[in-house]
Design a protein around this motif. Structure first.
Motif: not given
Length: 151
Positions: A119-126, A136-141
């Motif tokens: 459910y973790l896509i990755g780390m967004g670095v800005s 969120i769909d994977r986390l909530m399932s």
């Protein structure tokens, strides 16, 4: 014309347990104060009950309890993110809703050691910011693990 891989994606930032997270803005329907939801059932630590918003019955999930156990009950002015999941609408209670962060594919990197958490896509670095990006769909399932029974 931009291809899908070069078009920046927008993530709504939020905090849980002192970390900053992000979820796809396209999944967020609206932000509402908790007190504005007509809650007609409220129990459980993570499942914060059931509420009515704009004529739609939706579960309210306290992500603070899942990511930072031992938190106090949410304040009535706490913002709730109403999100569109694959199966329904749901309300998500977080510590604080932040802002929209635009990230290109090059700004999203794999999270080391997170291969077991799909459910973790990755780390967004800005710039100097780092957001843990959540599907969120994977986390909530995710279903809670059932205790194993002896044969």
């Amino acid at each position: 014309m931009h291809s899908a891989s070069t078009t920046p994606q927008e993530f709504l930032s939020f905090t849980l347990g002192g970390l900053e997270y992000g979820l796809d803005c396209a999944k967020v329907q609206e932000l509402k104060p908790l007190k504005s939801l007509e809650r007609f059932a409220a129990d459980g630590e993570i499942i914060g009950g059931v509420a009515l918003s704009r004529g739609v019955i939706l579960p309210v999930v306290d992500l603070r309890a899942a990511f930072a156990p031992g938190v106090a009950a949410p304040h009535p002015d706490t913002e709730v993110m109403i999100v569109r999941l694959a199966s329904c609408l749901a309300g998500l209670v977080v510590e604080e809703v932040g802002d929209v962060v635009r990230l290109s594919t090059a700004q999203i990197v794999a999270l080391p050691g997170a291969h077991h958490a799909d459910y973790l896509i990755g780390m967004g670095v800005s710039q100097q910011r780092r957001l843990v990006l959540v599907d969120i769909d994977r986390l909530m399932s995710l279903a809670p693990k059932q205790p194993k029974r002896a044969a």
